[in-house]
Design an enzyme around this catalytic site. Structure first.
Site, PDB file in Angstrom:
ATOM      1  N   ASN A   9      -1.319  -2.239   2.756  1.00  0.00           N
ATOM      2  CA  ASN A   9      -2.269  -1.430   1.981  1.00  0.00           C
ATOM      3  C   ASN A   9      -1.665  -0.671   0.866  1.00  0.00           C
ATOM      4  O   ASN A   9      -0.875   0.450   1.008  1.00  0.00           O
ATOM      5  CB  ASN A   9      -3.053  -0.297   2.907  1.00  0.00           C
ATOM      6  CG  ASN A   9      -4.006   0.804   2.270  1.00  0.00           C
ATOM      7  OD1 ASN A   9      -4.421   0.292   0.951  1.00  0.00           O
ATOM      8  ND2 ASN A   9      -4.332   1.909   2.779  1.00  0.00           N
ATOM      9  N   LYS A  11      -2.740   0.931  -1.461  1.00  0.00           N
ATOM     10  CA  LYS A  11      -3.360   2.071  -2.168  1.00  0.00           C
ATOM     11  C   LYS A  11      -3.430   2.231  -3.530  1.00  0.00           C
ATOM     12  O   LYS A  11      -3.237   0.983  -4.462  1.00  0.00           O
ATOM     13  CB  LYS A  11      -2.744   3.430  -1.583  1.00  0.00           C
ATOM     14  CG  LYS A  11      -2.688   3.328  -0.101  1.00  0.00           C
ATOM     15  CD  LYS A  11      -2.356   4.545   0.720  1.00  0.00           C
ATOM     16  CE  LYS A  11      -2.182   4.329   2.106  1.00  0.00           C
ATOM     17  NZ  LYS A  11      -1.977   5.468   2.894  1.00  0.00           N
ATOM     18  N   HIS A  96     -11.092   3.974   5.461  1.00  0.00           N
ATOM     19  CA  HIS A  96      -9.810   4.519   5.724  1.00  0.00           C
ATOM     20  C   HIS A  96      -9.932   6.027   5.437  1.00  0.00           C
ATOM     21  O   HIS A  96     -10.810   6.379   4.805  1.00  0.00           O
ATOM     22  CB  HIS A  96      -8.846   3.872   4.459  1.00  0.00           C
ATOM     23  CG  HIS A  96      -7.492   4.402   4.523  1.00  0.00           C
ATOM     24  ND1 HIS A  96      -7.007   5.526   4.130  1.00  0.00           N
ATOM     25  CD2 HIS A  96      -6.395   3.635   5.023  1.00  0.00           C
ATOM     26  CE1 HIS A  96      -5.738   5.583   4.411  1.00  0.00           C
ATOM     27  NE2 HIS A  96      -5.405   4.499   4.841  1.00  0.00           N
ATOM     28  N   GLU A  98      -8.445   8.321   4.030  1.00  0.00           N
ATOM     29  CA  GLU A  98      -8.436   8.642   2.650  1.00  0.00           C
ATOM     30  C   GLU A  98     -10.040   8.576   2.046  1.00  0.00           C
ATOM     31  O   GLU A  98     -10.341   9.574   1.273  1.00  0.00           O
ATOM     32  CB  GLU A  98      -7.221   7.838   1.808  1.00  0.00           C
ATOM     33  CG  GLU A  98      -6.132   8.472   2.057  1.00  0.00           C
ATOM     34  CD  GLU A  98      -4.870   7.414   2.178  1.00  0.00           C
ATOM     35  OE1 GLU A  98      -4.930   6.580   1.430  1.00  0.00           O
ATOM     36  OE2 GLU A  98      -3.815   7.736   2.746  1.00  0.00           O
ATOM     37  N   GLU A 168      -5.689   4.627  12.893  1.00  0.00           N
ATOM     38  CA  GLU A 168      -4.683   5.039  12.231  1.00  0.00           C
ATOM     39  C   GLU A 168      -4.721   6.732  12.316  1.00  0.00           C
ATOM     40  O   GLU A 168      -5.643   7.357  11.886  1.00  0.00           O
ATOM     41  CB  GLU A 168      -4.991   4.843  10.793  1.00  0.00           C
ATOM     42  CG  GLU A 168      -4.755   3.478  10.291  1.00  0.00           C
ATOM     43  CD  GLU A 168      -4.536   3.181   8.699  1.00  0.00           C
ATOM     44  OE1 GLU A 168      -3.652   2.760   8.412  1.00  0.00           O
ATOM     45  OE2 GLU A 168      -4.961   3.734   7.850  1.00  0.00           O
ATOM     46  N   GLY A 174       1.439   8.282   5.971  1.00  0.00           N
ATOM     47  CA  GLY A 174       2.219   8.786   4.935  1.00  0.00           C
ATOM     48  C   GLY A 174       2.980  10.239   5.131  1.00  0.00           C
ATOM     49  O   GLY A 174       3.481  10.601   4.225  1.00  0.00           O
ATOM     50  N   SER A 214       2.643   5.498   8.884  1.00  0.00           N
ATOM     51  CA  SER A 214       4.261   5.520   8.904  1.00  0.00           C
ATOM     52  C   SER A 214       4.864   4.329   9.833  1.00  0.00           C
ATOM     53  O   SER A 214       5.941   4.633  10.286  1.00  0.00           O
ATOM     54  CB  SER A 214       4.696   6.811   9.425  1.00  0.00           C
ATOM     55  OG  SER A 214       4.264   7.934   8.479  1.00  0.00           O
ATOM     56  N   GLY A 235       1.204   1.153   4.927  1.00  0.00           N
ATOM     57  CA  GLY A 235       0.950   1.698   3.700  1.00  0.00           C
ATOM     58  C   GLY A 235       2.330   1.713   2.723  1.00  0.00           C
ATOM     59  O   GLY A 235       2.540   0.554   2.152  1.00  0.00           O
TER      60      GLY A 235
END
Ligand code: PGA
Length: 255
Positions: A9, A11, A96, A98, A168, A174, A214, A235
């Protein structure tokens, strides 16, 4: 046997030239992975076509990071499932954290997107996961269960089999704070139990559940060797071809 699936991903990162350079390098590194591990990359929507032209006919599938559930119309700034297919996408990431946190997505809106993605023939990667506060309050299992039930509401068995789930934990995304293999395995096993109750054990055994948060070359093998961890949604480490290829190699050797 569930085939491991490693998806990147990207992003809102990179530009056109670095997106193409990254995927060219990755395609070389994974050229010999011979189907043992399913591989996907999800670049920003504006680079789907450029990245897609590199991965066409390769081991790497193309995915989008989001879509809208309507087929067409006055939805400024949105992309439909058919548009993603037209760009060569095979996958779409849905829900997701986010998008849930920053763009107000809910289980109900994710459910609408999921239905539209399935109707169009995309493979959805549906994300679930708890916040740190929810984990500390002991709510992890109930949160992912609620997210699963809401996001997959009304999905028939045949369609369920086409889906991928990504667990996740929000606190691990992150942050460099990865879930321990035991923590990941416990939630993945719980999700499989939820699917068994909602559908049946045959279906639950076939659905792949990726871990995300992570994931790095240094922790991938241990996470991926857990019984119920069937891949990773990556990510930061997917932005470096060497790191992403090392995670794919770890998926191969851990199964
Ligand atoms: P991360 O992101 O690997 O950078 O933690 C994972 C994700 O958000 O999918």
């Amino acid at each position: 046997m569930r085939q491991p699936f490693i998806a990147g991903n990207w992003k809102m990162n990179l530009d056109r030239a670095s997106s193409v350079a990254l995927v060219v390098q990755l395609a070389e590194l994974v050229a010999e992975s011979s189907g043992e591990v399913e591989i996907g990359v999800c670049p920003p929507a504006c680079y789907l076509e450029a990245v897609g032209s590199v991965v066409i006919g390769s081991e790497i599938g193309l995915g989008a990071q989001n879509m809208y559930h309507e087929e067409s119309g006055a939805f400024t700034g949105e992309l439909s499932a058919a548009m993603l297919l037209d760009l060569g996408c095979k996958y779409v990431i849905l829900g997701h954290s986010e998008r849930r946190q920053l763009f107000g997505e809910t289980d109900a809106s994710i459910n609408e997107k999921l239905k539209a993605a399935l109707a169009a023939g995309l493979t959805p990667i549906v994300c679930v996961g708890e916040t740190l506060e929810e984990r500390e309050f002991g709510q992890t299992e109930s949160i992912v269960e609620t997210q699963f039930e809401g996001s997959f509401s009304g999905i028939e068995e045949v369609d369920m089999l086409k889906c991928v789930i990504a667990y996740e934990p929000v606190w691990a995304i992150g942050t460099g704070k990865v879930a321990t293999p035991d923590q990941a395995e416990a939630v993945h096993a719980h999700l499989r139990k939820v699917m068994t109750n909602q559908y049946n054990s045959e279906i639950a055994e076939q659905i792949r559940i990726q871990y995300g948060g992570s994931v790095k070359p240094g922790n991938a093998e241990e996470l991926l060797s857990q019984k119920n961890v069937d891949g990773a949604l990556v990510g930061g480490a997917s932005l470096k071809a060497d790191d992403f290829a090392a995670i794919i190699a770890a998926a191969k050797s851990s199964k």
